[in-house]
Design an enzyme around this catalytic site. Structure first.
Site, PDB file in Angstrom:
ATOM      1  N   THR A  80       1.959  24.346  -4.855  1.00  0.00           N
ATOM      2  CA  THR A  80       1.836  25.689  -4.175  1.00  0.00           C
ATOM      3  C   THR A  80       2.419  25.687  -2.797  1.00  0.00           C
ATOM      4  OG1 THR A  80      -0.040  25.881  -5.608  1.00  0.00           O
ATOM      5  CG2 THR A  80      -0.041  27.238  -3.465  1.00  0.00           C
ATOM      6  N   ASP A 121       9.234   3.109   1.979  1.00  0.00           N
ATOM      7  CA  ASP A 121       8.128   3.774   2.209  1.00  0.00           C
ATOM      8  C   ASP A 121       7.855   3.566   3.651  1.00  0.00           C
ATOM      9  OD1 ASP A 121       5.408   4.595   2.867  1.00  0.00           O
ATOM     10  OD2 ASP A 121       4.594   3.975   1.000  1.00  0.00           O
ATOM     11  N   PHE A 161       0.887  -1.191   0.116  1.00  0.00           N
ATOM     12  CA  PHE A 161       0.149  -0.100  -0.010  1.00  0.00           C
ATOM     13  C   PHE A 161       0.859   1.252  -0.258  1.00  0.00           C
ATOM     14  CE2 PHE A 161      -2.420   3.715   1.483  1.00  0.00           C
ATOM     15  CZ  PHE A 161      -3.498   3.378   0.943  1.00  0.00           C
ATOM     16  N   LYS A 216       1.953  10.577   8.279  1.00  0.00           N
ATOM     17  CA  LYS A 216       1.020  10.087   9.474  1.00  0.00           C
ATOM     18  C   LYS A 216       1.620  10.725  10.801  1.00  0.00           C
ATOM     19  CE  LYS A 216      -0.612   5.700   7.678  1.00  0.00           C
ATOM     20  NZ  LYS A 216      -2.128   5.704   7.979  1.00  0.00           N
TER      21      LYS A 216
END
Lengths: 486, 486
Positions: free
Chosen positions: B368, B313, B205, B344
Site C-alpha cells: 500500500t 544488508d 541479523f 535506520k
C-alpha cells in the site's frame, strides 16, 4: 533547557491563520476532468522521470497533495477526482483535514517526528499515556494489549509469531527450554523452529512479506516465483446475492468451507500443525468476498475446539468504514477474537491481543522501531474527529444511499452489474467480466470518479469516513452515465 | 485553492525563532546521573503504566525527547546520558537537530505528512524529483534504481523477492508463464512457488519477519518457536585481533567460510537452489563480526560464478558511521553488489539495485504505502547536513580517537577487554564473558554513558555522526573509571 521555540503568541497566531484558512478551503462542488485521458500529459511526463529510478507500471497518475481537499484528489493535470478509493482504503478523513494539519503545529509533536525512538527500549515519557488514550480507546472489546508495528504485513507477520510462540508455550507447559530447542532454531530446524502453520483462505490477502504471503491467495502476480510455506488453505464462502434470496445456497457454502477448515486441521496435524487461523471480515483485495456472522462464529468455535488462535485481519476493514470501528463487531462473536491486526486508516500498524499473546521472555517480539509515535499522533486526532463528528453514523447514512443506488443501477443494467454487497460505505459490485470491469473503472475516472478493482470482476468503493450522502449521489450519477455509454 | 496557511511573514518569524532558540539550546558539558539506578523511580512508574498495555521487558528507561539534545539523551528522572547507542544505531544527527526541526516548518512538507499516498499508485508531484535528488544522490556506486520501503525487515523481505523473481526469470528465459505456474503459486507449491533459498551466515541479523528471520542467526530468542525455511547457513569468519598480528589465522577463516559457501551452494542445488546470498558488511547484532575486503570480493566472485545475486544488508552499517556512506565501499568490490538494503539512520527503508531487479510485470513488488515520503523529507535534510558539515570526515577523526582509546584500555585492562575493532565510529570491544560485559554496560550507564551489547561478549559503539573527539574522550574517561571499579 526546554525549548521555547513556539511562544504562546506565535502559537495563537498560527492557530488563527490555520482556522481562517480552512474556513475558505472547501471541496469543489463536483469533479472536474480536463484531460482526454488520465494520466494526462503532465503525469505522463513525471512518470517518464520516475521510470529512470524505479518501476512505474502500477502508477495511475501523479497527485497534487497540496491542492487535494476532503473527498477530492487533484492531479497534476488539473483533474479533480472524487476519490472513493482513498489510497487503497488508507485515508480516514480525506485530504488536508484541518484537524490533522494542526497536529504538528505543536512543539512536542514536532519533536516526536524528529526524535524517533526505539520504542521497545527507550520510549518517550508520553508513550504509556498515548497507548492508553489513543490505542486502548479503540481496542476491540475484550482485547487489552497492543503491540505496535508500522504496516499491515509486519503486523500480520508479528501476530503470526505471537501465535506460534503462544502455541509452543502451551505444548511446553512450564518446562524450561532445552539446549536442543535453543540450538536447532538457530539453524532453522525443529524442534526450535517447529513445523507449525497458519491456516488461511482462498482469495485472502494478508500482505506480501514471506510469512504473510504464504497466507495470501488473491492474485498470482503477488506470489509467483516466491518460495512459500506449506500451510493449509481452505475455501472461503462464495455467496450469491441478494443474500435474502440465496439463504440456502449461502448456508451450504458456509458449511462446506467450515468442514474444509476442520478437515485441513486434521490433515496438517501430523506435518505442519495449525497454530492459528487468519481471516478477513470481508476479503478485500480478493474481491470483497463476505461471509456471514454465523460463519465467523462457527470458525471461532472450531478454533476453540482445536486449541488454535483466531486472528482477524482488519488491516483494510478496520477504522470505521463498515459502520463499526471494527468490522468483526458485526459478527457478535461469543468471545473476543484472540488477535486483531490493523494498519492503513489507523496510520500505523499493530495488533490487539490479550495477555496470553505476550511472550514470557523479552526480545521475542521486537524490532528497532516497534511502530512510529508520529503516526500515533495523527491517529489520536483521527479518532477524536471520528468520535466528535459521529463519523460512524455518517458512514451508515452515506453507505445506505450508495448501496441502494448501486442496487438500483443493478436493476437498470442487469447485463452489466450484479451482486452489490457490503456494509457501511465498504461496498462492492460485480461486473460481467474482467474486461467490462476494467472498462468501467477507466470510464468512471474520466467521469471524475476514482474507484479501484478487487478480485477478478469487482469494483470496490472505499471512500473516506467524511463521504456524505451528496457525494454518494455524485458517484451514482456519474456511474449511471458510464453504464449508459457501455 | 492553494493554502496560504503560513504566510511569508509568519514563516520568517518562525525561522528567526527557531534559529535563535537553537543558538542557546546546547549540549551539556558532560553526562549527569542523578539516580542510584537506571531506570530511576519515574521510569519505573511509567513502566508500570505501560505494563498494563504491552510487554515491557526490553525497556531500559523512559526518555524526555523534548529535552534531549545532540549526543545527549535525557531521561524522565533527570539523568543525562551521552548516547553512543542512538536508538540501536538509528539516529544520524543526534537529538533535536535544528535542521530537522525546520523540515516541517513548511506548508508543503506538513501536507506531505497528513496526506500519505499509496506511492506505487498515486505518488505526489514531487516524488520523482525527491527520489533523484535525495535517494539517487546517496545511491551506492553502480546502482541506479531504488525501491522504497518502511523498515529493515520489509526491505530485506522485498529484496529477497526481487532476487527470487530475477532468478526465476533467468531460468524461464522469455517463455510465457504457464497455467501451472499461475495456479500452483496460489496454493504455495512449485513450480509457481519454487523451492529457492537465500544463503546467509551464522551470526547474521537481517530482520524478524518470517523470510528475513530465516536468514537471521544471532540469538535463539529471536527465532525460537517460529517456523523457518530450510535455507543454507554458512560460517562467518571468526577473526582474531589485532588484525595485523593474526593474518594467517584470519586468512584461514576466510578460506574456510568461502569454501563452505561454495559447498552449500552445491549441496542445496538439488533441493532449495540458492538464488542469492545476503551478508552484512559487519555483522552487527551478532557481535560486530568483521570480514576482510578480500572475503567480500571472493564472495562476489562466487556469486558471479554461480549466477546468484549478492545482497549487502546495510541496514545498520549504512549512513556514514563507518566513515563512508556505505560500509561496503571499504571493500572495493570489482563491480557493484546486486542489491543493497538500508533503513535506520536513513529514516525509511528500501533497497538500491540495478535494472535487472525490476520485475517484468507491475504489482509484483508492491504494497500500500511503498515507503513514507515524510521520512524522505527528513532524509533529505540529514544528507544535506552530512555533506555540508563533512560529517564523514568527522566520523573518521572521532572514530580514531575512540578506537585508539579503546586499544589503550585493552592494554590497561587485558584481563577484561580485548579485540577492539571496527571502522569510523562503528566500533566494538569484547569482554571476558557475558556477565562481565553486562556488568560493564550497566556501570557505564551509571557513569553517564549509554552503550549497547551485541553478540555474546561485545559492547558496541554507535554514536551519531555528530559525535566529536571530545565526546570520545568523555566516553573513554568514564569507561576507564568503570574498568577500575571492576
Amino acid at each position: 533547557m526546554r525549548s521555547l521555540w513556539l511562544n504562546t503568541l506565535t502559537k495563537q497566531s498560527l492557530y488563527r491563520l490555520s482556522t481562517k484558512r480552512y474556513s475558505t478551503n472547501v471541496e469543489p462542488k463536483e469533479p472536474v476532468v480536463k484531460t482526454k485521458s488520465i494520466p494526462g500529459p503532465k503525469s505522463i511526463e513525471l512518470k517518464k522521470q520516475l521510470d529512470s529510478v524505479q518501476a512505474t507500471g502500477t502508477i495511475q497518475f501523479f497527485a497534487d497533495y497540496e491542492k487535494s481537499i476532503g473527498n477530492y484528489i487533484y492531479d497534476v493535470d488539473g483533474n479533480i477526482l472524487l476519490d472513493v478509493y482513498t489510497q487503497i482504503s488508507s485515508v480516514p478523513l480525506g485530504y488536508n483535514h484541518p484537524r490533522l494539519y494542526k497536529v504538528f503545529n505543536n512543539e512536542q509533536n514536532l519533536k516526536t517526528l524528529i526524535n524517533r525512538p526505539a520504542l521497545g527500549v527507550f520510549p518517550g515519557k508520553e508513550w504509556p499515556e498515548k497507548l492508553h488514550s489513543v490505542l486502548l480507546n479503540i481496542a476491540p472489546k475484550g482485547l487489552n494489549k497492543i503491540t505496535t508495528m508500522m504496516c499491515g504485513s509486519c503486523s500480520n507477520e508479528n501476530a503470526y509469531k505471537s501465535i506460534f510462540i503462544w502455541y509452543q508455550n502451551k505444548l511446553r507447559g512450564n518446562a524450561p527450554l532445552t539446549e536442543q530447542e535453543k540450538n536447532s532454531c538457530m539453524i532453522n530446524i525443529p524442534p526450535g523452529a517447529p513445523k507449525l502453520s497458519i491456516l488461511s483462505f482462498k482469495g485472502a490477502f494478508h500482505g506480501r512479506t514471506l510469512g504473510a504471503l504464504s497466507t495470501t491467495h488473491s492474485k498470482y502476480i503477488h506470489k509467483l516465483d516466491v518460495p512459500s510455506f506449506d500451510w493449509p488453505i481452505a475455501s472461503f464462502p462464495e455467496y450469491r446475492y441478494p443474500l435474502d434470496e440465496n439463504v440456502a445456497h449461502n448456508k451450504k457454502e458456509d458449511e462446506k468451507c467450515l468442514s474444509e477448515v476442520q478437515d485441513l486441521i486434521q490433515q496438517y496435524a501430523s506435518k505442519n500443525p495449525v497454530a492459528g487461523i487468519v481471516v478477513e471480515p470481508i476479503q478485500s483485495e480478493g474481491g470483497d468476498n463476505e461471509a456471514s456472522p454465523e460463519f465467523f462464529r462457527s470458525l471461532q468455535a472450531i478454533c476453540k475446539k482445536n486449541g488454535i488462535a483466531l486472528l482477524i485481519d482488519e488491516v483494510q476493514t478496520g477504522g470505521g468504514s463498515t459502520g463499526k470501528f471494527w468490522a468483526h463487531e458485526h459478527f457478535e462473536l461469543e468471545s473476543p477474537p484472540d488477535v486483531v491486526t490493523f494498519s492503513k486508516k489507523l496510520q500505523l500498524g499493530g495488533y490487539f491481543h490479550n495477555d496470553d499473546f505476550i511472550p514470557n521472555e523479552p526480545y521475542r517480539i521486537f524490532n528497532t522501531w516497534m511502530g512510529d509515535p508520529g503516526k500515533v499522533l495523527l491517529l489520536e486526532e483521527v479518532v477524536k474527529v471520528i468520535q466528535e463528528e459521529k463519523l460512524l453514523a455518517n458512514v451508515d447514512v452515506a453507505g445506505k444511499v450508495l448501496k441502494n443506488g448501486l442496487l438500483s443501477l443493478e436493476k437498470e443494467f442487469p447485463h452489466i452489474l450484479n451482486s452489490t454487497r457490503g456494509r457501511g460505505t465498504f461496498l462492492a459490485v460485480n461486473c460481467t467480466n474482467t474486461k467490462v470491469r476494467d472498462q468501467i473503472i477507466g470510464a468512471l475516472k474520466l467521469h471524475g470518479i476514482q474507484t479501484g478493482g478487487c478480485g477478478e470482476i469487482s469494483i470496490r468503493f472505499r471512500p473516506a469516513l467524511i463521504f456524505k450522502e451528496y457525494h454518494a449521489n455524485i458517484v451514482l450519477d456519474r456511474f449511471r452515465k458510464v453504464l449508459q455509454g457501455i
